[in-house]
Design a protein around this motif. Sequence first.
Motif, mmCIF file in Angstrom:
data_model
loop_
_atom_site.group_PDB
_atom_site.id
_atom_site.type_symbol
_atom_site.label_atom_id
_atom_site.label_comp_id
_atom_site.label_asym_id
_atom_site.label_seq_id
_atom_site.Cartn_x
_atom_site.Cartn_y
_atom_site.Cartn_z
ATOM 1 N N HIS A 137 0.817 -1.211 0.000
ATOM 2 C CA HIS A 137 0.000 0.000 0.000
ATOM 3 C C HIS A 137 0.857 1.270 0.000
ATOM 4 C CE1 HIS A 137 1.159 -1.004 4.041
ATOM 5 N NE2 HIS A 137 0.747 0.155 4.510
ATOM 6 N N ILE A 138 2.179 1.114 -0.111
ATOM 7 C CA ILE A 138 3.073 2.276 -0.041
ATOM 8 C C ILE A 138 3.636 2.593 -1.427
ATOM 9 C CG2 ILE A 138 5.203 3.194 0.985
ATOM 10 C CD1 ILE A 138 2.951 2.629 3.028
ATOM 11 N N ARG A 139 3.559 3.874 -1.809
ATOM 12 C CA ARG A 139 4.124 4.301 -3.096
ATOM 13 C C ARG A 139 5.216 5.345 -2.840
ATOM 14 N NH1 ARG A 139 -0.291 5.988 -5.991
ATOM 15 N NH2 ARG A 139 -0.523 3.847 -6.736
ATOM 16 N N ILE A 140 6.380 5.099 -3.450
ATOM 17 C CA ILE A 140 7.506 6.013 -3.267
ATOM 18 C C ILE A 140 7.884 6.635 -4.608
ATOM 19 C CG2 ILE A 140 9.930 6.214 -2.563
ATOM 20 C CD1 ILE A 140 9.453 3.950 -0.578
ATOM 21 N N CYS A 141 7.874 7.950 -4.630
ATOM 22 C CA CYS A 141 8.329 8.706 -5.794
ATOM 23 C C CYS A 141 9.827 8.916 -5.590
ATOM 24 C CB CYS A 141 7.569 10.029 -5.845
ATOM 25 S SG CYS A 141 8.223 11.203 -7.023
ATOM 26 N N ASP A 142 10.626 8.216 -6.390
ATOM 27 C CA ASP A 142 12.016 7.970 -6.048
ATOM 28 C C ASP A 142 12.970 8.663 -7.019
ATOM 29 O OD1 ASP A 142 14.296 6.839 -4.986
ATOM 30 O OD2 ASP A 142 14.015 4.897 -5.969
ATOM 31 N N LEU A 143 13.633 9.708 -6.514
ATOM 32 C CA LEU A 143 14.610 10.419 -7.348
ATOM 33 C C LEU A 143 16.033 9.973 -7.059
ATOM 34 C CD1 LEU A 143 12.903 13.837 -6.745
ATOM 35 C CD2 LEU A 143 13.226 12.873 -9.017
ATOM 36 N N THR A 144 16.196 8.920 -6.264
ATOM 37 C CA THR A 144 17.547 8.529 -5.859
ATOM 38 C C THR A 144 18.319 7.909 -7.013
ATOM 39 O OG1 THR A 144 16.918 6.293 -5.195
ATOM 40 C CG2 THR A 144 16.803 8.021 -3.501
ATOM 41 N N GLY A 145 19.632 7.840 -6.810
ATOM 42 C CA GLY A 145 20.489 7.179 -7.783
ATOM 43 C C GLY A 145 21.765 6.732 -7.113
ATOM 44 N N GLN A 146 22.687 6.173 -7.873
ATOM 45 C CA GLN A 146 23.905 5.543 -7.363
ATOM 46 C C GLN A 146 23.477 4.512 -6.316
ATOM 47 O OE1 GLN A 146 25.905 7.045 -9.329
ATOM 48 N NE2 GLN A 146 25.420 9.198 -9.364
ATOM 49 N N LEU A 147 24.438 3.911 -5.641
ATOM 50 C CA LEU A 147 24.064 2.927 -4.621
ATOM 51 C C LEU A 147 23.537 3.593 -3.344
ATOM 52 C CD1 LEU A 147 23.906 0.174 -3.259
ATOM 53 C CD2 LEU A 147 26.389 0.242 -2.948
ATOM 54 N N ALA A 148 24.130 4.737 -2.976
ATOM 55 C CA ALA A 148 23.775 5.364 -1.703
ATOM 56 C C ALA A 148 22.284 5.667 -1.611
ATOM 57 C CB ALA A 148 24.572 6.651 -1.505
ATOM 58 N N ALA A 202 19.837 4.679 -4.410
ATOM 59 C CA ALA A 202 19.073 3.600 -5.027
ATOM 60 C C ALA A 202 19.036 2.362 -4.138
ATOM 61 C CB ALA A 202 19.666 3.254 -6.389
ATOM 62 N N GLY A 203 20.097 2.169 -3.351
ATOM 63 C CA GLY A 203 20.147 1.026 -2.452
ATOM 64 C C GLY A 203 19.058 1.081 -1.393
ATOM 65 N N SER A 204 18.633 2.287 -1.080
ATOM 66 C CA SER A 204 17.617 2.452 -0.052
ATOM 67 C C SER A 204 16.263 1.916 -0.510
ATOM 68 C CB SER A 204 17.503 3.932 0.300
ATOM 69 O OG SER A 204 16.420 4.139 1.143
ATOM 70 N N THR A 205 15.767 2.425 -1.635
ATOM 71 C CA THR A 205 14.471 1.951 -2.123
ATOM 72 C C THR A 205 14.593 0.523 -2.651
ATOM 73 O OG1 THR A 205 14.992 3.177 -4.142
ATOM 74 C CG2 THR A 205 13.480 4.204 -2.590
ATOM 75 N N ARG A 206 15.813 0.097 -2.939
ATOM 76 C CA ARG A 206 16.066 -1.273 -3.383
ATOM 77 C C ARG A 206 15.675 -2.281 -2.306
ATOM 78 N NH1 ARG A 206 18.358 -6.504 -3.779
ATOM 79 N NH2 ARG A 206 19.399 -6.746 -5.779
ATOM 80 N N THR A 207 15.748 -1.890 -1.037
ATOM 81 C CA THR A 207 15.342 -2.812 0.023
ATOM 82 C C THR A 207 13.820 -2.900 0.109
ATOM 83 O OG1 THR A 207 15.241 -1.131 1.760
ATOM 84 C CG2 THR A 207 17.354 -2.183 1.416
#
Lengths: 408, 407
Positions: free
Chosen positions: B3-14, B16-21
């Motif tokens: 039920h959670i939606r994240i609008c994700d502007l991240t990149g690189q591992l630092a 992208a790794g976060s929303t990757r979990t």
Amino acid sequence: MSAEGSLSGVRVVELATDHAALAGKMMADLGAEVILVEPRRGHRSRSYGPFVDDEPHSERSLWWWYYHTSKLGVALDLDDTADAERFRRLVATSDVVVEGEAPGRLESLRLDFDDLREGNTGLIWVSVTGFGRVNPRREEQFTDLTILAGGAQLWMSGYDDHSLPPVHWGGNQGYHIGSVWAVIAALTALVSRDVTGTGQFVDVSIHAAANVTNEQSNHRWLVSRQEVERQTCRHAAPRGEPTQSTLTMSADGMWINTGVPGRSPRDFTRILEWLDQVGLREEFPDATLLELGAGRDHIKLADIGIDPELTEIMRAARDVMVFLASRLPATEFFEGSQSRGVACGPIFSPEEALLNRHSVARGFPVTLHHDDLGRDITYPGAPFVMSRSPWRLSRRAPHLGEHQHLVE
Amino acid sequence: LSHIRICDLTGQLAGAGSTRTLGPLAAEIIRVEDPVREGRWDITRGTPPFVDGRRGNELGGSFNQFNVEKLGVTINLRDERGRELFAKLVEKSDVVTENFAAGVLARLGFSYEDLRAIRPDIIYVSNCGFGHTGPYAGFRTWGPIVQACCGLSFLSGVPGQPPAGLGFSYMDHQGGNIMAIAILAALIHRNRTGEGQWVDMSCVEAGITLDGPALLDFTVNGRPTRRDDYPDSNHSDSPLMAPHNVYPAAGEDRWVAVACRNDEEWSALADVIDQDWARDARLSSLAGRVSHQSELDGQMSQWTSTQDRYAVAQHLQAVGVPAAAVQTAEERIENDPGTGDWGLFPMAHHPVIGDVRVDGLPIHLSGGDWTIEQGAPCLGEDNARVFGGLLGLTEEELTGLRADGVI
């Protein structure tokens, strides 16, 4: 601003361990009521140094102090019938259990998730063990060192000279890797429970956690079957493709990571201005190359190694960082370089990281009053700054059985 | 987390790794990239490793690794229509995440105040090296710089040598995971109070919280870690253990780690060694082993150096002494039941790269476990699904935005 932390109202029971202590601390500092359960004689980690004033004592372990901030403490022997009943009653009023007992122990005491979830269907149980509850390696003994040996961290860390051993990281990072995953799991289960109303069991393997925390070792193998090799204080590199050193020493004797040197005409212009400001342009032998770089319209990194002049310009860009570092104190070099847009970083000691002017300006170091010592002690602050539900050290680590009334 | 939606502007591992979990745990991660620069802000997009001879912006092996189970859209945030589209996406999202340099997103018109005007209970989590305030806020970092500046590189080394540091971007992983904790904590607060917030994460500060008891030795006892005999991180002083080191084994560059926690374990270890030196009475107590540590290490090294490292570890484990071979990638990934039986390296499908194994999660949940099947998204792969399906744009509108370089 709301004074309550994000996890305010969440009750966590934590069975004291070495390896999941950080997990309980993170939740306690985020506002959960974490009740730390240790044996009546005290958990062995109370004997871990360093100690206050170097006096070994179960209430003076700084290991204990660090990992158990913001927690309440009770003492129970789980293999004692009366204490086991106290533990059952405590879990019945709790939202989360975090434990790291050897696989099979709680089951044999009838104090496992399946025994205690009845009547508390919202219960979330996080088991943090070396290899997980059901893995073939579950009986193996482990410490932080052996976890990092099994998980790529040792293989990837050390020196160019491979007659020197791989190097274990300082500060219990293997346990930190497992603990951070335990918190992710516990909070995921709490968010999920907000919708479903039911709890669940989570099995955390520290060995598995270490094995997905190595950046390139895994995907170099998984994608292209390459092994990486350790190098001095920089990323391990694919076998046969060593990278250049990024370590140099400042005029005041501090090691510096010179990072990625300037690579645009604007970078070169700024570095030349910097050389002028500190009166060192005449002394840097390759200033002319930087001037050539500054005069170019643009720089194509792909041409390094092909365009001889550009190759020399980029060598000078690396050399100038080593040169400036050797002539300037570390902090002046770091601030001078970064303020001109060129990334680098001094190898700060922990205390230099905690107390430099940036950390202090952000209010990162925090003090906690220790009534037992009659003085305030400085601790590192929040891992992230929450504007509405602030992270907070709510109390010092508990004395043995300090909050025993919670189970009596 | 479906039920959670994240609008994700991240990149690189630092970042992208976060929303990757959270993607493998069923949160809907919508990764937003820049169509003008073809997402190249994230340098992993087109860089090695590669599965075969092909090269290109969709073929980066680490990009695929760090962006599984995410949707991919493109929006040009410098364009007014792009900003309108982004605002619509924010309105439908629980969380906005980014790891740009401090101030970048605000300059594009999306400070926390701007985001809150679009959706009052939005959770905005930013992660950059030094955080968004303070004299170093504008400084640039990536993993090795963060690790240098937070004290972790310093803590790793052997006497007489420079710092050994950490051989990869540990703080990109840990920073990303701690950022995931920030997202979840803020969601729990919102669920309870209805209130969103801004979480300002400095990866350097997160790293300092991992320096642990060594830091209190300074703040309480005044003993700096910058001193002659420190660090000595292959030995263990907190807790005190001996022997505790990485010993040479048979073969080139082969090593075995041994950690003896107490006198009982030493006694068991001495029985396995079965040589006179190991029965030396001076070594029977921890204090004795610590004061004769270099001699002890020398003897241990001689004993291990002729043996297979797995055999040493197995013999010591059999008597309850912690020991482990220092493993290569092939050994960890292909031969170790600790990862294999866990299902730690699932196969993910990428539309261009093909099928590649990637990292799984080191947790198993009884109430709905993680799944990874989908590799990283191609640039703008889900534009129609997100902008059409979720935001309700017509095919005609999408064609117009595409033609004008807005998406």
